[in-house]
Design an enzyme around this catalytic site. Structure first.
Site, mmCIF file in Angstrom:
data_model
loop_
_atom_site.group_PDB
_atom_site.id
_atom_site.type_symbol
_atom_site.label_atom_id
_atom_site.label_comp_id
_atom_site.label_asym_id
_atom_site.label_seq_id
_atom_site.Cartn_x
_atom_site.Cartn_y
_atom_site.Cartn_z
ATOM 1 N N TYR A 233 -10.923 -1.992 -11.396
ATOM 2 C CA TYR A 233 -11.058 -3.135 -10.568
ATOM 3 C C TYR A 233 -12.096 -3.756 -10.493
ATOM 4 O O TYR A 233 -12.003 -4.740 -10.174
ATOM 5 C CB TYR A 233 -10.441 -1.719 -9.165
ATOM 6 C CG TYR A 233 -9.940 -2.403 -8.082
ATOM 7 C CD1 TYR A 233 -9.247 -2.598 -7.879
ATOM 8 C CD2 TYR A 233 -10.903 -2.934 -7.022
ATOM 9 C CE1 TYR A 233 -8.975 -3.351 -6.826
ATOM 10 C CE2 TYR A 233 -10.676 -3.859 -6.161
ATOM 11 C CZ TYR A 233 -9.587 -3.755 -6.140
ATOM 12 O OH TYR A 233 -9.176 -4.610 -4.446
ATOM 13 N N SER B 279 -12.009 -10.130 -4.511
ATOM 14 C CA SER B 279 -12.005 -8.536 -3.989
ATOM 15 C C SER B 279 -13.597 -8.481 -3.383
ATOM 16 O O SER B 279 -14.673 -9.788 -4.620
ATOM 17 C CB SER B 279 -12.191 -7.855 -4.496
ATOM 18 O OG SER B 279 -12.271 -6.069 -3.909
HETATM 19 P P1 NDP Z 1 -1.204 -3.314 -0.293
HETATM 20 O O1 NDP Z 1 -1.114 -1.656 -1.419
HETATM 21 O O2 NDP Z 1 -1.051 -3.139 0.809
HETATM 22 O O3 NDP Z 1 -0.247 -4.514 -1.392
HETATM 23 C C1 NDP Z 1 -0.391 -4.463 -2.769
HETATM 24 C C2 NDP Z 1 0.857 -5.396 -2.237
HETATM 25 O O4 NDP Z 1 1.143 -5.369 -4.527
HETATM 26 C C3 NDP Z 1 2.117 -4.704 -2.382
HETATM 27 O O5 NDP Z 1 3.157 -6.433 -1.703
HETATM 28 C C4 NDP Z 1 3.030 -4.372 -4.032
HETATM 29 O O6 NDP Z 1 4.206 -4.842 -3.292
HETATM 30 C C5 NDP Z 1 2.461 -5.534 -4.406
HETATM 31 N N1 NDP Z 1 2.282 -5.164 -6.485
HETATM 32 C C6 NDP Z 1 1.895 -4.052 -6.178
HETATM 33 N N2 NDP Z 1 2.145 -4.051 -7.754
HETATM 34 C C7 NDP Z 1 2.251 -4.923 -8.039
HETATM 35 C C8 NDP Z 1 3.817 -5.487 -9.202
HETATM 36 N N3 NDP Z 1 3.311 -4.454 -10.490
HETATM 37 N N4 NDP Z 1 4.384 -6.523 -9.476
HETATM 38 C C9 NDP Z 1 4.518 -6.916 -7.829
HETATM 39 N N5 NDP Z 1 4.210 -6.870 -6.977
HETATM 40 C C10 NDP Z 1 3.177 -5.400 -7.304
HETATM 41 O O7 NDP Z 1 -2.721 -3.857 -1.086
HETATM 42 P P2 NDP Z 1 -3.709 -4.762 -0.294
HETATM 43 O O8 NDP Z 1 -3.072 -5.230 0.643
HETATM 44 O O9 NDP Z 1 -4.301 -4.304 0.376
HETATM 45 O O10 NDP Z 1 -4.161 -5.686 -1.470
HETATM 46 C C11 NDP Z 1 -3.526 -7.266 -2.130
HETATM 47 C C12 NDP Z 1 -4.822 -7.806 -2.976
HETATM 48 O O11 NDP Z 1 -5.390 -7.715 -1.681
HETATM 49 C C13 NDP Z 1 -5.024 -6.787 -4.258
HETATM 50 O O12 NDP Z 1 -4.422 -8.062 -5.023
HETATM 51 C C14 NDP Z 1 -6.042 -5.940 -3.774
HETATM 52 O O13 NDP Z 1 -6.365 -6.246 -4.788
HETATM 53 C C15 NDP Z 1 -6.905 -7.043 -3.485
HETATM 54 N N6 NDP Z 1 -7.831 -6.798 -1.868
HETATM 55 C C16 NDP Z 1 -7.623 -5.475 -1.317
HETATM 56 C C17 NDP Z 1 -8.965 -5.025 -0.241
HETATM 57 C C18 NDP Z 1 -8.727 -4.341 1.252
HETATM 58 O O14 NDP Z 1 -9.578 -4.413 1.335
HETATM 59 N N7 NDP Z 1 -7.295 -3.862 1.782
HETATM 60 C C19 NDP Z 1 -10.028 -5.762 -0.282
HETATM 61 C C20 NDP Z 1 -10.745 -6.497 -1.154
HETATM 62 C C21 NDP Z 1 -9.368 -6.961 -2.483
HETATM 63 P P3 NDP Z 1 5.783 -3.534 -4.497
HETATM 64 O O15 NDP Z 1 5.243 -2.488 -3.266
HETATM 65 O O16 NDP Z 1 7.128 -4.462 -3.630
HETATM 66 O O17 NDP Z 1 5.684 -3.359 -5.337
#
Ligand code: NDP
Length: 255
Positions: A158, A145
């Site tokens: 985070y 991130s």
């Molecule tokens: P979303 O909330 O859109 O997606 C998160 C995903 O993680 C979902 O598919 C969810 O699936 C899955 N997930 C969460 N917890 C668990 C768990 N315990 N076990 C299995 N799956 C899990 O987030 P983003 O797409 O925005 O983020 C994706 C990654 O990118 C993260 O690591 C985030 O920190 C990182 N990021 C995002 C940024 C942004 O601006 N969006 C910026 C920088 C980093 P389900 O609900 O089915 O469990």
């Protein structure tokens, strides 16, 4: 001559591949020919994405697993191995945030964020390692991130998890180069997903501040992660390991 970006015959696992940035990367890998395992907790969401991947002409499975649960991770890796016979690529993308200043964050909230964003990458990488090694090498991509670089008053756990993921990436890159496994991190800027939709509701002025600081003058889209995921998953990046690559429209180089 074969394209160095060709992923046909490769098998990729994407945690959190059923939405957001994970979905953007999953689409990119499938379009480059990789078979895909989509891992998340929400089976219905994962099933929909698996069907989308199969419509793109690759094999796909939806595996329901909480990536903070060691036994569930072990079972997930076994399931993917059974389904496809090999594992070549692991993308540790699942992540959450709980936005509070340090003095208001409870221990269980700290632990939930660290376990989801950082410990999960350790569990999945360790569990996948034997299969990657058996395949003659492979690729691990961890998702950091901007908070791998910068702090934010509302994101103590985070930021700690995302700083940690870069150091974990470097350690694994050193440990597993001998096995021809390259381990790199992607550092997304501010991307329009469910995660940041909540952030924009919770943090006053965030939307405008991001726009003002990002030289590309826009929020990122999930499609912005297809190319970097293919590059870091493919033979095109075989001499690249231990890096942390910002994909941020210039946010991290802008004053
Ligand atoms: P979303 O909330 O859109 O997606 C998160 C995903 O993680 C979902 O598919 C969810 O699936 C899955 N997930 C969460 N917890 C668990 C768990 N315990 N076990 C299995 N799956 C899990 O987030 P983003 O797409 O925005 O983020 C994706 C990654 O990118 C993260 O690591 C985030 O920190 C990182 N990021 C995002 C940024 C942004 O601006 N969006 C910026 C920088 C980093 P389900 O609900 O089915 O469990």
């Amino acid at each position: 001559m074969a394209s160095p970006f060709d992923l046909r015959g490769k098998v990729a696992i994407v945690t959190g591949g059923n939405g957001g940035i994970g979905l953007g990367m999953t689409r990119g890998l499938a379009d480059a020919g990789a078979d895909i395992a989509i891992v998340g907790r929400n089976q219905a969401k994962s099933d929909t994405v698996a069907a989308d991947m199969m419509a793109r002409g690759v094999r796909a499975v939806a595996v329901t697993a909480d990536v903070t649960d060691k036994d569930a991770v072990t079972a997930m890796i076994a399931r993917v191995g059974d389904a496809f016979g090999r594992i070549d690529i692991l993308i540790n993308n699942a992540g959450i945030n709980i936005r509070k200043p340090p003095q208001a964050l409870e221990l269980d909230e700290w632990s939930e964020v660290i376990e989801t964003n950082l410990t999960s990458a350790f569990l999945c990488s360790k569990a996948a390692y034997p299969a990657l090694k058996a395949a003659g090498g492979g690729k691990i991509i961890n998702i950091g991130s901007m908070m791998s670089i910068f702090g934010a008053s509302f994101a103590p756990a985070y930021a700690a998890s995302k700083g940690g993921i870069v150091q974990f990436t470097r350690a694994c890159a050193c440990a597993w180069a001998v096995d021809n496994i390259q381990v790199n991190a992607i550092l997304p800027g501010w991307i329009d997903t469910d995660l940041t939709r909540t952030a924009r509701q919770q943090v006053d002025g965030l939307h405008e501040r991001v726009l003002a600081r990002t030289p590309a003058a826009r929020w990122g889209e999930i499609g912005d992660f297809a190319g970097i995921a293919v590059f870091l998953s493919s033979a095109a990046s075989d001499f690249l390991t231990g890096t942390a690559i910002p994909v941020d429209g210039g946010y991290s180089v802008s004053a």
